[in-house]
Design a protein around this motif. Structure first.
Motif, PDB file in Angstrom:
ATOM      1  N   SER A 106       0.671  -1.305  -0.116  1.00 35.81           N
ATOM      2  CA  SER A 106      -0.070  -0.013  -0.145  1.00 35.81           C
ATOM      3  C   SER A 106       0.746   1.262  -0.069  1.00 35.81           C
ATOM      4  N   PRO A 107       1.595   1.441   1.074  1.00 37.01           N
ATOM      5  CA  PRO A 107       2.416   2.724   1.083  1.00 37.01           C
ATOM      6  C   PRO A 107       3.447   2.859  -0.121  1.00 37.01           C
ATOM      7  N   GLU A 108       3.593   4.228  -0.432  1.00 34.52           N
ATOM      8  CA  GLU A 108       4.845   4.353  -1.063  1.00 34.52           C
ATOM      9  C   GLU A 108       6.080   4.199  -0.539  1.00 34.52           C
ATOM     10  N   PRO A 109       7.253   3.699  -1.060  1.00 32.13           N
ATOM     11  CA  PRO A 109       8.540   3.521  -0.100  1.00 32.13           C
ATOM     12  C   PRO A 109       9.071   4.947   0.255  1.00 32.13           C
ATOM     13  N   GLU A 110       9.693   4.906   1.492  1.00 35.11           N
ATOM     14  CA  GLU A 110      10.312   6.325   1.706  1.00 35.11           C
ATOM     15  C   GLU A 110      11.604   6.247   1.064  1.00 35.11           C
ATOM     16  N   PRO A 111      12.213   7.400   0.926  1.00 32.96           N
ATOM     17  CA  PRO A 111      13.359   7.580   0.211  1.00 32.96           C
ATOM     18  C   PRO A 111      14.509   6.520   0.858  1.00 32.96           C
ATOM     19  N   GLY A 112      15.205   5.900   0.000  1.00 28.97           N
ATOM     20  CA  GLY A 112      16.179   5.024   0.444  1.00 28.97           C
ATOM     21  C   GLY A 112      15.730   3.494   0.833  1.00 28.97           C
ATOM     22  N   GLU A 113      14.125   3.446   1.107  1.00 27.24           N
ATOM     23  CA  GLU A 113      13.875   2.190   1.321  1.00 27.24           C
ATOM     24  C   GLU A 113      14.048   0.970   0.384  1.00 27.24           C
ATOM     25  N   TYR A 114      13.705   1.446  -0.840  1.00 23.81           N
ATOM     26  CA  TYR A 114      14.204   0.247  -1.925  1.00 23.81           C
ATOM     27  C   TYR A 114      15.645  -0.128  -1.937  1.00 23.81           C
ATOM     28  N   ALA A 115      16.399   1.061  -1.593  1.00 17.35           N
ATOM     29  CA  ALA A 115      18.100   0.601  -1.788  1.00 17.35           C
ATOM     30  C   ALA A 115      18.387  -0.050  -0.532  1.00 17.35           C
ATOM     31  N   ALA A 116      17.967   0.017   0.330  1.00 11.53           N
ATOM     32  CA  ALA A 116      18.222  -0.710   1.723  1.00 11.53           C
ATOM     33  C   ALA A 116      17.702  -2.382   1.462  1.00 11.53           C
ATOM     34  N   LEU A 117      16.527  -2.416   1.009  1.00 10.85           N
ATOM     35  CA  LEU A 117      16.160  -3.751   0.602  1.00 10.85           C
ATOM     36  C   LEU A 117      16.738  -4.337  -0.428  1.00 10.85           C
ATOM     37  N   ALA A 118      17.024  -3.807  -1.598  1.00 13.68           N
ATOM     38  CA  ALA A 118      18.096  -4.200  -2.517  1.00 13.68           C
ATOM     39  C   ALA A 118      19.383  -4.679  -1.978  1.00 13.68           C
ATOM     40  N   HIS A 119      19.961  -4.018  -1.095  1.00 15.36           N
ATOM     41  CA  HIS A 119      21.085  -4.351  -0.536  1.00 15.36           C
ATOM     42  C   HIS A 119      21.009  -5.631   0.356  1.00 15.36           C
TER      43      HIS A 119
END
Length: 106
Positions: free
Chosen positions: A44-57
């Motif tokens: 539902s929620p849009e990711p906060e800045p950097g959340e996708y990057a942290a998860l990608a790592h």
């Protein structure tokens, strides 16, 4: 808040919860349970800045791959919600109206 409004909201939430359960099961059966568990907070929620990057790592993937996986998960969730609504109807022509009513109930 009227009792009718509360009832409608609870029914809508029950449909969404059932669809989420089916989606979780689908992913786990397909051997993608870990992916579901990691990505479901982004349904539902849009990711906060950097959340996708942290998860990608964490998942050892590229950030744009995470975005694609989230997009596909959301798409699958929409399809699952639609199927859940359709299962409770005798007339398939009513699906869109029921989905609209579900959204308004939330």
């Amino acid at each position: 808040e009227t009792p009718e409004r509360i009832f409608e909201r609870r029914c809508a939430l029950a449909v969404l919860d059932a669809a989420l359960g089916h989606l979780r099961t689908d992913y786990h059966i397909a051997g993608k349970g870990r992916i579901f568990d990691q990505l479901s907070p982004f349904l539902s929620p849009e990711p906060e800045p950097g959340e996708y990057a942290a998860l990608a790592h964490t998942m050892q993937m590229r950030e744009n791959s995470i975005a694609v996986l989230v997009y596909r998960l959301r798409q699958h969730y929409r399809e699952t919600v639609r199927a859940e609504v359709a299962a409770g109807l005798s007339d398939p022509k009513m699906i869109d109206a029921e989905l609209q009513h579900l959204a308004e109930s939330l």
